[in-house]
Design an enzyme around this catalytic site. Structure first.
Site, PDB file in Angstrom:
ATOM      1  N   ASN A  49     -29.940  17.099 -37.977  1.00 16.16           N
ATOM      2  CA  ASN A  49     -29.938  18.461 -37.452  1.00 16.16           C
ATOM      3  C   ASN A  49     -28.546  18.821 -36.939  1.00 16.16           C
ATOM      4  O   ASN A  49     -27.803  17.962 -36.430  1.00 16.16           O
ATOM      5  CB  ASN A  49     -31.019  18.687 -36.388  1.00 16.16           C
ATOM      6  CG  ASN A  49     -31.013  17.698 -35.245  1.00 16.16           C
ATOM      7  OD1 ASN A  49     -30.591  16.555 -35.378  1.00 16.16           O
ATOM      8  ND2 ASN A  49     -31.496  18.135 -34.096  1.00 16.16           N
ATOM      9  N   GLU A  51     -26.927  21.718 -34.555  1.00 19.78           N
ATOM     10  CA  GLU A  51     -27.220  22.834 -33.653  1.00 19.78           C
ATOM     11  C   GLU A  51     -26.003  23.736 -33.478  1.00 19.78           C
ATOM     12  O   GLU A  51     -24.899  23.449 -33.972  1.00 19.78           O
ATOM     13  CB  GLU A  51     -27.718  22.287 -32.307  1.00 19.78           C
ATOM     14  CG  GLU A  51     -29.018  21.511 -32.503  1.00 19.78           C
ATOM     15  CD  GLU A  51     -29.719  21.117 -31.222  1.00 19.78           C
ATOM     16  OE1 GLU A  51     -29.081  21.134 -30.147  1.00 19.78           O
ATOM     17  OE2 GLU A  51     -30.916  20.780 -31.301  1.00 19.78           O
ATOM     18  N   CYS A  60     -32.234  22.339 -39.247  1.00 18.41           N
ATOM     19  CA  CYS A  60     -32.995  21.094 -39.144  1.00 18.41           C
ATOM     20  C   CYS A  60     -32.461  20.030 -40.103  1.00 18.41           C
ATOM     21  O   CYS A  60     -31.870  20.344 -41.140  1.00 18.41           O
ATOM     22  CB  CYS A  60     -34.459  21.345 -39.487  1.00 18.41           C
ATOM     23  SG  CYS A  60     -35.364  22.302 -38.282  1.00 18.41           S
ATOM     24  N   GLU A  62     -34.151  18.153 -42.146  1.00 11.53           N
ATOM     25  CA  GLU A  62     -34.792  18.214 -43.469  1.00 11.53           C
ATOM     26  C   GLU A  62     -34.072  19.218 -44.360  1.00 11.53           C
ATOM     27  O   GLU A  62     -33.814  18.961 -45.531  1.00 11.53           O
ATOM     28  CB  GLU A  62     -36.266  18.637 -43.333  1.00 11.53           C
ATOM     29  CG  GLU A  62     -37.124  17.670 -42.548  1.00 11.53           C
ATOM     30  CD  GLU A  62     -37.147  17.960 -41.048  1.00 11.53           C
ATOM     31  OE1 GLU A  62     -36.115  18.390 -40.481  1.00 11.53           O
ATOM     32  OE2 GLU A  62     -38.191  17.746 -40.431  1.00 11.53           O
ATOM     33  N   CYS A  98     -40.855  21.208 -39.410  1.00  4.06           N
ATOM     34  CA  CYS A  98     -41.217  22.542 -38.922  1.00  4.06           C
ATOM     35  C   CYS A  98     -41.674  23.411 -40.102  1.00  4.06           C
ATOM     36  O   CYS A  98     -41.491  23.052 -41.274  1.00  4.06           O
ATOM     37  CB  CYS A  98     -40.045  23.192 -38.184  1.00  4.06           C
ATOM     38  SG  CYS A  98     -38.782  23.892 -39.285  1.00  4.06           S
ATOM     39  N   CYS A 101     -38.983  24.333 -42.712  1.00  2.62           N
ATOM     40  CA  CYS A 101     -38.617  23.204 -43.592  1.00  2.62           C
ATOM     41  C   CYS A 101     -39.725  22.916 -44.605  1.00  2.62           C
ATOM     42  O   CYS A 101     -39.446  22.583 -45.758  1.00  2.62           O
ATOM     43  CB  CYS A 101     -38.301  21.964 -42.774  1.00  2.62           C
ATOM     44  SG  CYS A 101     -36.761  22.114 -41.863  1.00  2.62           S
TER      45      CYS A 101
HETATM   46  N1  THU Z   1     -35.613  19.714 -35.724  1.00  7.88           N
HETATM   47  C1  THU Z   1     -35.382  19.113 -36.919  1.00  7.88           C
HETATM   48  O1  THU Z   1     -34.233  18.855 -37.300  1.00  7.88           O
HETATM   49  N2  THU Z   1     -36.450  18.800 -37.685  1.00  7.88           N
HETATM   50  C2  THU Z   1     -37.745  18.926 -37.303  1.00  7.88           C
HETATM   51  O2  THU Z   1     -38.638  18.573 -38.055  1.00  7.88           O
HETATM   52  C3  THU Z   1     -38.064  19.488 -35.986  1.00  7.88           C
HETATM   53  C4  THU Z   1     -36.918  20.072 -35.243  1.00  7.88           C
HETATM   54  C5  THU Z   1     -34.450  19.992 -34.851  1.00  7.88           C
HETATM   55  C6  THU Z   1     -34.069  21.423 -34.704  1.00  7.88           C
HETATM   56  C7  THU Z   1     -33.329  21.397 -33.372  1.00  7.88           C
HETATM   57  O3  THU Z   1     -31.999  20.975 -33.590  1.00  7.88           O
HETATM   58  C8  THU Z   1     -34.033  20.310 -32.588  1.00  7.88           C
HETATM   59  O4  THU Z   1     -34.722  19.526 -33.547  1.00  7.88           O
HETATM   60  C9  THU Z   1     -35.022  20.823 -31.557  1.00  7.88           C
HETATM   61  O5  THU Z   1     -35.931  21.695 -32.116  1.00  7.88           O
END
Ligand code: THU
Length: 144
Positions: A49, A51, A60, A62, A98, A101
């Protein structure tokens, strides 16, 4: 590596996802996620991920993996492994992708065949098909 998703293959994907998780850029949520996508031509493409100070711009793990794969001209996938947890808290739960994704994966796979491996460790994981996680989905065929 053969194309079937045996225990060894799952471990290999989880190990790659764990390594990718180390690269996560998550200064805001501190929730670090790693993903490893297994392609039909037997490559592993990882993602973490990423941010952003402008929160909606976060990506994310994925989707990072899928977008990397597409940019490498790989569009056929068998499975994805996901492993996640808070920076200083270890990995406590299985993390499932999520909704966004799930839909991004749906674009490129047969939901009944594609496997999502949700891992707590190399030896502790659950597997679901994308169909189970995103039933009655909308995909490219609906636009034909
Ligand atoms: N996140 C992912 O990378 N994948 C997931 O399946 C769930 C959430 C990340 C997004 C964000 O950077 C952090 O987790 C919190 O939501």
């Amino acid at each position: 590596m053969s194309n079937t998703l045996d225990n060894g293959k799952c471990k290999c994907l989880i190990s790659a996802a764990l390594e990718a998780r180390e690269k996560a850029y998550a200064p805001y949520s501190k929730f670090k996620v790693g993903a490893a996508l297994f392609t039909s031509d037997e490559n592993i493409i990882t993602g973490c991920n990423v941010e952003n100070a402008s929160y909606p711009a976060c990506n994310c793990a994925e989707r990072t993996a899928v977008f990397k794969a597409i940019s490498m001209d790989k569009k056929s996938f068998e499975a994805i492994a996901i492993i996640a947890g808070k920076e200083n808290d270890g990995i406590k739960d299985y993390t499932s992708p999520c909704g966004v994704c799930r839909q991004v994966l749906r674009e490129f796979v047969d939901p009944c065949r594609f496997k999502v491996i949700m891992a707590k460790s190399m030896d502790d994981y659950k597997i679901a098909t994308l169909e189970e996680l995103l039933p009655l989905s909308f995909g490219p065929e609906n636009l034909e």
